[in-house]
Scaffold this active site. Structure first.
Site, mmCIF file in Angstrom:
data_model
loop_
_atom_site.group_PDB
_atom_site.id
_atom_site.type_symbol
_atom_site.label_atom_id
_atom_site.label_comp_id
_atom_site.label_asym_id
_atom_site.label_seq_id
_atom_site.Cartn_x
_atom_site.Cartn_y
_atom_site.Cartn_z
ATOM 1 N N SER A 1 26.581 35.795 33.101
ATOM 2 C CA SER A 1 27.573 36.693 33.361
ATOM 3 C C SER A 1 28.830 36.379 32.873
ATOM 4 C CB SER A 1 27.528 37.303 34.648
ATOM 5 O OG SER A 1 28.011 36.029 35.596
ATOM 6 N N SER B 1 25.039 31.421 34.775
ATOM 7 C CA SER B 1 26.218 32.183 34.245
ATOM 8 C C SER B 1 27.321 31.463 33.369
ATOM 9 C CB SER B 1 26.705 33.342 35.095
ATOM 10 O OG SER B 1 25.675 34.035 35.673
ATOM 11 N N LYS C 1 37.447 34.117 33.588
ATOM 12 C CA LYS C 1 36.713 35.380 34.118
ATOM 13 C C LYS C 1 37.218 36.283 35.014
ATOM 14 C CE LYS C 1 31.939 35.477 35.637
ATOM 15 N NZ LYS C 1 30.729 34.982 35.936
#
Lengths: 509, 97, 503
Positions: free
Chosen positions: A156, A180, A81
């Site tokens: 997210s 997330s 990420k």
């Protein structure tokens, strides 16, 4: 061969690499080709590191050829990420304000991946500064759910989830602050785990909410997630909030996959209005399945869970309003409006106005409000007390049962655009996941079926430091479901078929 | 109403965000809605309940007074928007500290 | 505004108003590394060479506190008679400023590490000496900011500057903030009390070996708060905070100026504006800092990247046991040992000679000799060259050696002064200078008799007086011999020889 390699789990790849059936270079090449073929439509990646990945893969091959004893993830590709710093790749946190930023240091998570020999394929898309549940808050465009490209992959860490679900990577790392990791995993039909807070280092993790941010693994199987979890977890002296204890034995637990005699609690409050009927139905079936496997199921009330969402949406914005103050155009990142006449204060304001998206601005202002003199006690102060009450609810519950279960998120993947400018509606995606972020305990999401053709996730929550217990139950559920379905859930992703059939639109990135 | 448009404008200033009028029109009602929703925490009686900020009650995490390698100045400065005399060049500062 | 404005003469102001003062001092700790990272905490490196992701506040960086910095803070708190918190936290102080890498400072807010202490100071007044007990509100730990150069303005200050250049070497260095409670009852001695407090604090911190406490270098910074209340009024007046007070003398001058200025404001029926003011060394006045539209709200909250501090009581007691003899106790002890009057002790303190004298005594000199040399000849030399006593190129051990040579008769005072000249000039240790310059007292009879005979022969009248019993006249002949031997003759032996010859 290449197609097969991307269909393999990390555990299978690990065995094949170990047995020299295949080289790390071949495995990496196969995944880079896959990314080139489909990512123009999935948009899981913000940056694909072709050259660096091939160099890393060849290095692993050389070490293995030299007879070196390598760990289980050596040569296995992983997506990271874009919230973790990487010295050899840009790091944006999904924000325009960091567009093009090259950090001068690696996150501890990054270092541990490299040390394990894992091959970093690139950085994945995310909601800006980890604020969101759909990746629609990314400054660089949303990611698309491989099950249905018109729908969100969750957020997210939506890019990481989409990458794994689209077979672009067998493993990915994300972060979970309000859900997330678990929520994207659930809506993408894969496994995602939020470890106990402090179990994974936050050094090099661009902070959203310091007391909540938790790095964790994504994978297509529970065992794969456990392998990644073990490789990256553990105490870090560079993070004063990291736990100085042994990593829970999650791989062993994932292999154990047995729930007979275990006491499982269904949380009363995590159900009801706002939950998609299909989600509730799949969840109920999952609970029945666990009972059939020998678990003892009861209902448990966690009376303060109803206040978890408002408490979270006070604590997280408060901490982020402070954490994001450093983006002031003075030392790195975007600088707007410096025409030689403006003051530093003006340039700061113009830059932040241009560099931050709407959700980030909302949360910064909300946090500034909640921390203001005169409001602190009623808002931030109160929310931290509610947090204690939620932790006590968990303690009381775990006094009666070994794990708690709930749906991971109230609905399946919603269409892109549906909630993008409706913050309150967007926040509801985190209803079930937030309590574990506030209390800091371990929680995993594992696929438990489809509702209207879209994946549903089962959440298994375990006490602080008992991460292995989550894995154990999740693995048992996964095994039972796979047996019942006859195949992994992802095999039913019609969106993926369509991806494969269509020609890639233009160049692969 | 929990918060007025003017108060939102003030929050923007405190947060160093120069919002346009259109943005203020858009964000202020949303913020008002959110603040009303999160104010629900005040319904909870929490007399004598201590706050929590960590899952485990850790205390006394330190490091020793031993030097560790620094970044070379070039690495510290090469991402800077502007550099002069090996320092970060910033626009004129209004407020005195 | 750069003019003084209206002032009320000090005595006049004091007749109608009672001053209250308060002091906030920041001390840069002399730890090897910064508070939250391992960058060196040294003074004077090339810009931005002592930085890392943490003290630059790069995205993703995290702080980890230094145990040594916490220990030093506890040490300071104990020396100031404070209570040490059993449990406390760091807090974020949020504000935007280019010299702050994170745009918040990690400090302490409502949970300081040390609270409720005191420090006694002594000031001279009409009645002799007065002891004032300064109550300490709190001692806490925080990180320092970077340093800005303001370019383009006339004075190098912010006003009128075109841009600024920021160096973060200093960012993250541990700072201890020491805040007094309002000091009332100092009355007319308020400026002196303020100065004496900072001086005493500085000596205390130096003795604890936690900082080099140099005001000129910024490792000790003082902000002074001053307010006036009409005599007889129960309430305190509005206070101002004066910054940029960079020496002991400035502390005193700043308080005095503020009293005179505020008295004028109040006399005219106005109200004192609560504000931060800037002290100007050259003119001795204070001027308002840039006014802020509103009081700063720092939105303090507990630092979530750090866990609480809970210093174990055994550790605190261990630190307490390891405290050195504090300056006030040491002064009392030396005063008794050296049998000094209050005035003698004050003279030593004012000349900043106490440590030097003590070092000289420790090297074997008598207290009287040590004081004589340091307050006499060496103070004169320091004044001449514009240096501080401690900056002279002679050590206490060397001074002790010179005193010893005089006591043993190898040198007399005049020769001793020449030896000191030589040491200060870098010619070496005292014994080396004696040899090189040939400064030994000559007491060898064979070397002296020639000169004695010459003096007798050259002064027949004086010789006659001596023969007839006027022994005192020998002094003239002694003087002649001393002159002839360039002061190197042993005067006492010369006198003996003269009397022998002429008896």
């Amino acid at each position: 061969m290449s197609g097969e390699l991307t269909r393999m789990t990390a555990a299978e790849l690990s065995a094949a690499l170990r047995g020299s059936d295949v080289s790390a270079a071949e495995v990496t090449r196969a995944h880079l080709d896959r990314i080139a073929a489909v990512d123009d439509r999935v948009h899981a990646f913000l940056h694909v590191a072709d050259d660096e990945a091939m160099v890393a893969a060849r290095a692993v091959d050389a070490r293995r050829a030299a007879g070196e004893e390598l760990g289980p993830l050596a040569g296995v590709p992983v997506a990271v990420k874009d919230v973790f710093t990487t010295m050899d790749m840009p790091t944006t946190a999904g924000s325009r304000i960091l567009d093009g930023w090259r950090p001068p240091y690696d996150a501890t998570i990054t270092t541990r991946l490299r040390r394990a020999g894992a091959v970093i394929l690139g950085k994945t898309n995310m909601d800006e500064f980890a604020m969101g549940s759909s990746t629609e808050n990314s400054a660089f465009g949303p990611s698309h759910n491989p099950w249905d490209l018109t729908r969100v992959p969750g957020g997210s860490s939506g890019g990481s989830a989409a990458a794994v679900a689209a077979f672009e990577a067998p493993l990915a790392v994300g972060t979970d602050t309000g859900g997330s990791i678990r929520q994207p995993a659930a809506v993408c039909g894969i496994t995602g785990m939020k470890p106990t807070y402090g179990g994974n280092s936050r050094y090099g993790l661009i902070a959203f909410a310091s007391s909540l941010d938790t790095p964790g693994p994504f994978a297509r199987t529970v065992l794969d997630a456990a392998l990644l979890h073990e490789a990256i977890s553990g105490h870090d002296p560079m993070d004063a909030t990291s736990i100085d204890e042994a990593v829970p034995p999650v791989v062993a637990a994932a292999r154990q996959a047995d729930v007979s005699g275990l006491r499982i609690g269904v949380v009363t409050e995590l159900s009801g209005q706002g939950y998609q009927p299909g989600v509730l139905a799949r969840f109920a079936e999952a609970v029945e399945l666990l009972e059939a496997l020998g678990a003892k199921v009861t209902e448990v009330s966690c009376p303060h869970f109803g206040y978890a969402l408002p408490a979270y949406y006070l604590i997280a914005p408060s901490e982020c309003s402070s954490n994001l103050a450093r983006f002031d155009a003075m030392r790195y990142g975007l600088r707007v409006g410096d025409d030689g006449t403006r003051s530093a204060e003006e340039v700061m304001s113009l830059t932040r106005e241009a560099g931050f998206g709407a959700e980030v601005k909302r949360r910064i202002m909300l946090g500034t409000y909640a921390l203001s003199s005169g409001y602190y006690d009623a808002y931030y102060g109160k929310a931290q007390q509610v947090r204690t009450l939620i932790a006590r609810d968990f303690d009381a519950a775990f006094g009666q049962v070994d794990v708690l279960v709930s749906p991971t998120t109230p609905t399946t993947a919603f269409p892109l655009g549906e909630r993008a400018d409706d913050p309150m509606a967007m926040y509801l995606a985190d209803l079930c996941t937030i309590p574990s972020d506030l209390a800091g305990n371990a929680a995993i999401s594992v696929p438990c079926g489809l509702a209207d053709g879209l994946p549903v996730g089962l959440q298994v929550m375990a006490p602080v430091l008992a991460d292995d217990r989550s894995y154990r139950v999740a693995a048992a559920a996964e095994a039972a479901f796979t047996q019942r379905w006859g195949h992994p859930l992802l095999d039913e992703a019609s969106g993926l078929e369509r991806l494969e059939q269509a020609e890639p639109r233009g160049a692969g990135r | 109403m929990s918060i007025t448009r003017d108060e939102v404008a003030h929050l923007a200033t405190l947060s160093r965000l120069s919002l346009s009028e259109a943005e203020l029109d858009h964000l202020a009602p949303q913020l008002d809605q959110i603040i009303s929703a999160v104010a629900r925490v005040q319904e909870v009686t929490a007399e004598g309940i201590p706050p929590t900020s960590h899952a485990l009650p850790l205390t006394n995490v330190y490091r020793e007074d031993e030097p560790t390698p620094c970044l070379p100045a070039a690495a510290a400065l090469d991402q800077a928007p502007a550099v002069e005399q090996q320092r970060f060049k910033v626009p004129r500062i209004l407020a005195e500290d | 505004m750069t003019t003084a404005g209206t002032l009320v003469p000090y005595a006049d102001a004091l007749s109608r108003y009672e001053p209250t003062i308060g002091l906030e001092t920041h001390v840069e700790l002399g730890t090897r590394t910064k508070l939250f990272c391992g960058c060196p905490a040294r003074f004077g490196g090339e810009p931005n060479t002592q930085v890392c992701p943490t003290c630059l506040g790069l995205p993703g960086s995290l702080p980890v506190p230094s145990r040594t910095a916490i220990e030093y803070t506890i040490r300071i708190g104990l020396a100031l008679n404070c209570s040490i918190a059993e449990w406390c936290r760091f807090a974020r102080k949020n504000y935007f400023y280019p010299d702050m890498p994170k745009d918040f400072q990690i400090s302490q807010y409502d949970e300081p590490l040390c609270t409720d202490g005191w420090l006694d100071v002594t000031v001279d007044d009409e009645n002799g000496q007065r002891r004032v007990r300064v109550a300490i509100e709190r001692v806490h730990l925080e990180e320092d900011t970077g340093k800005s150069l303001h370019v383009g303005g006339a004075t190098g200050r912010i006003h009128g500057a075109d841009h600024s250049l920021v160096d973060y070497n200093r960012a993250g260095i541990p700072l201890v903030e020491i805040v007094t409670k309002p000091i009332m009852g100092a009355d007319a001695a308020a400026p002196e009390v303020a100065r004496a407090y900072v001086a005493e604090l500085r000596d205390l911190l130096r003795s604890l070996d936690v900082s080099d406490v140099r005001m000129e270098e910024g490792s000790l910074r003082a902000d002074v708060n001053t307010s006036l209340a009409p005599r007889g009024s129960a309430r305190l007046g509005t206070r101002t905070e004066t910054k940029n007070v960079n020496s002991l003398r400035s502390v005193e001058r700043a308080v005095r100026f503020e009293i005179e200025r505020q008295a004028a404001v109040l006399d005219a029926g106005g109200t004192v504006t609560q504000e931060t003011r800037h002290f100007h060394e050259d003119t001795g006045i204070t001027t308002p800092g840039r006014s802020k539209e509103e009081a700063q709200d720092y939105r303090y909250f507990p630092e979530p990247d750090l866990v609480p501090l809970a210093p174990p009581r055994e550790w605190v007691e261990q630190i307490r046991r390891s405290l050195p003899e504090l300056p006030s106790a040491r002064r009392e002890r030396l005063k008794a040992e050296w049998r000094l009057s209050d005035a003698d002790l004050a003279a030593l303190r004012n000349a900043d000679a106490l440590d030097l004298v003590a070092g000289t005594v420790a090297a074997g000199a008598s207290p009287a000799d040590a004081r004589k040399w340091w307050l006499g000849e060496l103070s004169r030399r320091a004044n001449e060259t514009g240096t501080e006593l401690a900056g002279l190129a002679i050590t206490p051990a060397q001074v002790a050696r010179v005193a010893e040579l005089v006591t043993s008769g190898s040198l007399n005072d005049r020769l001793a002064r020449q030896v000191i000249d030589g040491v200060l000039a870098g010619e070496g240790a005292p014994d080396d200078v004696v040899t090189a310059r040939g400064l030994a007292v000559v007491s060898n009879d064979s070397a002296l008799t020639g000169a004695v005979d010459d003096a007798i022969a050259a002064n027949p009248d004086v010789a006659g007086k001596i023969r007839s019993g006027k022994v005192a006249a020998a002094g003239v002949l002694v003087g002649a011999v001393m002159k002839a031997t360039r002061g190197q003759a042993d005067a006492a032996r010369v006198r003996e020889l003269i009397l022998e010859r002429l008896s």
